[in-house]
Each structure stands twice: as C-alpha cells, then as structure tokens.
Design an enzyme around this catalytic site. Structure first.
Site: not given
Ligand SMILES: Cc1cc2nc3c(=O)[nH]c(=O)nc-3n(C[C@H](O)[C@H](O)[C@H](O)COP(=O)(O)O)c2cc1C
Length: 678
Positions: A100, A181, A318, A371
């Site tokens: 990324q 961003y 989620r 996290c």
């Molecule tokens: C600790 C953390 C760091 C994240 N860093 C990024 C990132 O660097 N780039 C990005 O596009 N999304 C980032 N996200 C968003 C995740 O990619 C994801 O879209 C988000 O956690 C929702 O998905 P989930 O419910 O399965 O966790 C981050 C999320 C978390 C929890």
C-alpha cells in the site's frame, strides 16, 4: 467434505494476478513491511506467516508513504533483500501481497503543538488547497501542495511501485481516495478549492490520482495490478461532523450521486480493483467501525458502486461473518471481503470457519483498544499511533515473545473468579498442562464482562464470552460455579490466582440509598429496571454506553460528569469516542460536564442533586431513576486473607481488576503474562 463457503473460497483475478480466495487482509498501520526510515520491519514476518497459514488470499500491509526515507523511494537493499525473501515465503502458501503506497495524511496529520513553532513542521502541513483545517486542531490551517510537489509525488509513486515489482510484490494499492487522506482531499470538492488543473471539475480533482495510476502502469507495465482504496461516500455533515447509520443528512464530502462517476474515472485510468468502504476522518467510525457500528456497515454503498465498474470490488468494515460474505458473493453483489481486525484477534478464523468450527473463533469485538488507540488521550507509554496489537490476543505482532510451552512442573492451580481474567488464566494454564480449578461464586462465567456485554449492540462481546466458556468446556477445565472460594478452599493448591475483580465505588451522599438509585452493573445485568427519565452519574465509557443503550430503548437519559468533558478515557480511539459524541447529539442527550453529584432528594418529587464546579447553588434534575457509573474498587480480600493465614505470598497472584481496575485488554494481557510464567 463439501465446501461450506464455495464462493468465499473461489479464486478471483485482479488484473493479471489470481487470488486463491476472496479474502483480503486489510492494511493496518503497525503491520508495515518498512518503517519510516525505509528499513525492513523484521517484527512482521511471523505475523504474516501465521496469517498465510490462516489462508489469506491477499495481504495488504499498513500504508507506507512514498515519501518515506525523504524521497529516496525506499531502500533497494531492503526490498531486494528481506522483503523479497518474505514474499517467497508468503507465495509458498499461495497468498499474494499488494504494497500500500500512500501520499500522506494532509489535513489529517497529527501535529504536536510544540512542533508548530518549527517552520519546517508548518510547511509540512499540506492539503489539496490553502486554508484546510487540521482534523485534530481545526484552528491550524494547511496549505495546498504546489504543482512541483504534486509532480514529485506522481514520480515517487511510479518509482516505488517499480521497486515493489522488482521485489516480487504482486501489486500495489493506492492509498487513498479514502478516509480523507491527501489524495481524497484532492478528490472531494469541499476540501479542494484549487483553480488550476487539479481543482474544479471531477476530472480535475481526480487528476492527481489518475496520473499516479497511469505513472505506475508506465513504470511497471500495464499488467502490474493497481488496486485503489476507495470510500464510496464520505458520510460527512461538515468538517469534523459525521453522519450516523440511517441518519438523513446532506453530504459535504463525496456523495452517492458523485461516486459512480468518480469510480469510473479510477477504472478508466487503469485501476484493476477497488478496495471500498465509506467515511472520512470527519466521520471516522465508517472506515474504522467501532462496536457501535452495525456489522458489514459499509456493504450497501459498496454493493451499489459495484454496479458502475467492471473490476472486482472488495468491501471492508466488519465483514468477517463468513455466512454473510458467502451470501453476497453468491449474489454477485461484491467480489471479495477485506477484513482487518478479525485477523488480529484470531489468525486462524478463516480456516476455522471453513472447517465448521465457528465456536472456536475468537471474535474481534471492535474495541480498538489494542490495535488503534489513536486520536484520543494517549495511553501511558504509548504515542497514540497504531501498533496493530490486539486487546484480546497479545500474541499478535509479538509472535516471538509468546510461544506457549508445556509447564516444566505441573502444578495444581486454583483460579478464583470466573471473569475474563480468570477464564483466560484457566484456559492458558490448562493448555500448559497445569491442573486448574476455576471457582466462580455466581452461577455463570463472565464476571463484570457480562454486564459490559449486555447492551444489544454488544453482540460480539457476548460471542467472546461464549468463546471463553466453550474453550473451558473443550479443555475440560474443572469449573466450580456457585462456589465462593475462601482461604480455606484454596489453601492446599500450589498456586492461587486471585481474579476476583472489583466492586462499584460507593459514594457517601444523601439519598443514594433510595431504591431509584441503581449501580451501572445492576442496570446492565437487568437486576434493577429504570424509569423513563434517567440521570447517569459518570460520563466515562460505561456511562455513555448506558446512555446510548437507554436512548435506543426510547428512554430519556442525561449524563452528569465531574470532569470538564465526557469520555476522558486513555487509549480510547477517536473513531469510538467521536461516534459516541455524534450519538449524544443525534439523540439530544443532555450532558452536564464539570458537574458533581450532591445526592438525591424527594422534595417536589424525586430529583438528582448536582452542583456545577464553582457554583454556589445546586441544580435539581428531575428523574425517575439515577444510575451510578462512578468507577470500581479492586476486590482482593482473598489475597489478603491467604497471606494473613500464612500462605506463601509468592504463590498468590492477583490479576486484572482485583489488582488495578483496567479494561479487557489489561486483564487479558496480565493473564497471559502470569500464565506463561507459572
Ligand atoms: C490498526 C489499524 C490500522 C489501519 N491502518 C490502515 C492503513 O494503513 N491503510 C488503510 O487503508 N486502512 C487502514 N486501516 C483500516 C483497515 O484497513 C480496515 O478497513 C478497517 O479496520 C475496517 O475493517 P475491519 O472491521 O475488518 O477491521 C487500519 C485499521 C486498523 C485497525
């Protein structure tokens, strides 16, 4: 055995690359392959391989900005050395990885007030156009990138992508027309007031990102996959104002009307897939959904956008319910799921789902405590940046430090208290070969977490309790319910773990013995019902969650908080707290900050007496009930009784809230530390 989720485990192509299944491990800061200096981060290898075993189709590491290393376009020796080696290991599992590449935070940059004195720091505060307010300190305004800077970014993206290609990385993901961003600030009209070719029309606002896509295709070849992180709708009501699910609002950012044309521009420029969800920093709970967001919260908008593009569309937020994923994949509504935090909580969850072992999946409870404790009050010893640790699973990103080995000396261990801390110890100690007896004075395992999990929006918390109970059953732990262990009960054990939790703090004020005054835990556990108008004393996380719970039930809560503001909880992610603040706004819940409880009175009907800081007179708040949520006091009398009775203090271990009142993360991490040691 027939495949339980045939669509989820079917291959999909992104450009020239075929993924073995439809599951992407979402980018998460803290899982980056290189750090800010452009050096390889060796900590992540075991993290990746554990999840490669866990059957991930496509990995996306946390974002790395193309400016990392000061325009050096990364260090070649890192990419062609350890990263290339890691790629070979990941490929051996049949998984792929896209790197990324990011263009920075723009107005979402975290700035330290002290740094603002430095001209270089101020100059670094960029955005699409001049005057954009910083997300965290809106009084600070960002400047627009110059044309030279834009061109330099485009060039850097091309060079970085080529470095990735040389390293055997399967593709890149552009970060991001997403979440507000820098590139998204260009894309959204409200944050882009430029009058040059990068501002104005939709095409102009998307010129920066489409030039980047084309540059990557130019340097790496047309068949090198480029995925774009894409927020379908910004869900913004204004700067630092977001919409809640189901709320009628006027879109300030990218609207559902504009989004199809925007997505088409990305694809026309060469994007091979969209990795989509919703949101912006101003509505952060969409991109980083806390427990209060519904499951698969971004699915409707992502499924909508898929109709307008002819490349695979993945949906994040989620999305870890395999049955739901299977259903929407079968219907062709999306092409894959992007899952983040569930992989932190349980690297094997996908295999377990495939094997029909759902009950063994440790669920992510969307707490963000381990996290993503970002944007709020920093936790002690923590800079407030993502580290991708997990509240529930201390092993995540610490794989080398937590290797469970059989105990050298098998002991008889009494664990007293069947809350999460006690259950975690009982589970781990049994796995290490100790003989464990778990004593619980009530008829149910779960302790204080039963109350925390009670509101209907805490479905995953309830699943976590079910997971612990199931693990103890599977391990055949000797659980003694309805057994209040005292020093006599446990004196013959080799070791005693005191996990007896905490009791509600008692305030000595007039009128608190009234039947209409109830403890938070009594309300949550359904022991004492409350009336229509409820004054909640204590605006910490529990108090505010109770207010939300009451409002959902059609009641009228009000919050009284002694501190200048509610939710003053170290480590609480701003995605969680900002959403709770919007909930308070949406339901019109009155908040009395800087206000202390003085008691209750019967004069003119039941009233809660409060006094604002420095005020000489009290205010009377009419109510039907008052809920006290003013904290807890450690309950460690058993430890004291044991040592007073001559039990070797070195063999008494007080953990969790009984030691110091904390949260789920502190309890579980303490339980690990103790159980790996004994
Ligand atoms: C600790 C953390 C760091 C994240 N860093 C990024 C990132 O660097 N780039 C990005 O596009 N999304 C980032 N996200 C968003 C995740 O990619 C994801 O879209 C988000 O956690 C929702 O998905 P989930 O419910 O399965 O966790 C981050 C999320 C978390 C929890």
């Amino acid at each position: 055995m027939p495949e339980r989720y045939p669509n989820l485990f079917s291959p999909v192509k992104i450009g020239s690359v075929t993924l073995k299944n439809r599951v992407v491990l979402a980018a998460m800061g803290g899982t980056n392959l290189v750090n800010y200096e452009g050096d390889y981060n060796p900590n992540v290898r075991d993290y990746y391989l554990a999840r490669a075993k866990g059957n991930v189709g496509l990995f996306i590491p946390g974002v790395t900005f193309v400016t990392t290393g000061g325009w050096l376009y990364y260090k070649e020796d890192q990419f062609l050395g350890p990263i290339k080696d890691l790629m070979d290991e990941i490929h051996a599992y049949g998984s792929k990885l896209f790197f990324q590449l990011g263009a920075g935070f723009g107005r979402a940059a975290h700035v330290q007030r002290g740094d603002l004195e430095k001209p270089s720091a101020r100059a670094g505060l960029v955005s699409a156009s001049d005057g954009m307010p910083n997300v965290w300190m809106p009084e600070i305004k960002h400047r627009g990138l110059t044309l030279d800077e834009i061109h330099e970014y485009v060039d850097a993206y091309g060079k970085c992508a080529l470095m990735c290609k040389k390293a055997g990385i399967d593709g890149v993901e552009i970060h991001a027309i997403h979440e507000g961003y820098t590139l998204d600030q260009f894309a959204v009209a409200a944050t882009n007031h430029r009058t040059d070719e990068y501002g104005g029309s939709l095409e102009n606002r998307f010129r920066f990102v489409t030039e980047i896509i084309r540059e990557i295709k130019r340097t790496c070849g047309a068949d090198y996959p480029v995925m774009v992180r894409y927020s379908v709708a910004s869900k913004m009501r204004g700067f630092n104002k977001g919409a809640l699910p189901g709320e009628a609002y006027e879109e300030f950012g990218r609207s559902m009307e504009e989004s199809p044309a925007a997505a088409r521009l990305l694809v026309a420029a060469g994007a091979d897939a969209l990795d989509a969800d919703n949101g912006s920093y101003d509505s952060w709970w969409w991109a980083h959904p806390p427990v209060y967001m519904p499951l698969h919260c971004n699915f409707p908008e992502v499924a909508y956008i898929k109709q307008f593009v002819d490349v695979p569309v993945f949906c994040a937020g989620r999305m870890e319910d395999p049955a739901f994923a299977e259903k929407v994949l079968a219907a062709g509504e999306i092409d894959g799921i992007t899952v983040g935090r569930q992989f932190l909580a349980d690297p094997e969850w996908l295999n377990k789902a495939r094997e029909g072992r759902e009950a063994d999946i440790r669920p992510c409870i969307a707490c963000h405590n381990g996290c993503f404790p970002v944007g709020g009050i920093p936790k002690p010893g923590h800079g407030g940046y993502p580290e991708a640790h997990c509240a529930l699973n201390p092993i995540t990103l610490e794989e080398r430090n937590w290797v469970l080995t059989p105990a050298e000396t098998k002991k008889r261990v009494a664990v007293v208290g069947g809350g999460v801390g006690g259950m975690e110890c009982a589970r781990l100690l049994t796995m290490r070969g100790h003989s464990v007896t778990l004593f619980e004075k009530t008829g149910k395992l779960g302790g204080a977490f039963i109350a925390a999990a009670a509101p209907d929006f805490k479905e995953k918390d309830k699943q976590l309790l079910a997971w612990y109970r199931h693990q103890l059953e599977t391990l055949q732990v000797d659980v003694r319910l309805h057994t209040e262990a005292d020093a006599g009960t446990v004196k013959d054990y080799d070791e005693v773990v005191v996990a007896t939790g905490a009791t509600p703090r008692k305030l000595k004020l007039p009128g608190l013995d009234d039947a209409r005054v109830v403890e938070a835990i009594e309300y949550l556990n359904g022991i004492k019902p409350v009336g229509q108008n409820v004054v909640i004393v204590g605006g910490g996380l529990t108090g505010v969650e109770i207010a939300y719970d009451l409002a959902r039930k059609g009641k009228k809560p009000a919050i009284v908080e002694m501190l200048p503001d509610i939710l003053q909880v170290p480590g609480l992610c701003a995605a969680n707290s900002n959403m709770l603040r919007e909930i308070i706004r949406y339901y019109g819940i009155p908040v009395y900050a800087n206000t202390a409880l003085a008691g209750t009175t019967e004069e003119g009907g039941f009233h809660v007496r409060v006094r604002e800081k420095d005020a000489s007179v009290e205010t009377l708040l009419a109510a039907d009930s008052c809920i006290l949520s003013v904290g807890y006091v450690p309950q460690r009398s058993l430890a004291e009784a044991l040592t007073a009775g001559g039990f070797d203090p070195a063999r008494v271990h007080v953990i969790g809230d009984a030691n110091a009142v904390g949260n789920l993360m502190s309890v579980i991490h303490e339980a690990y530390a103790l159980s790996y040691r004994l």
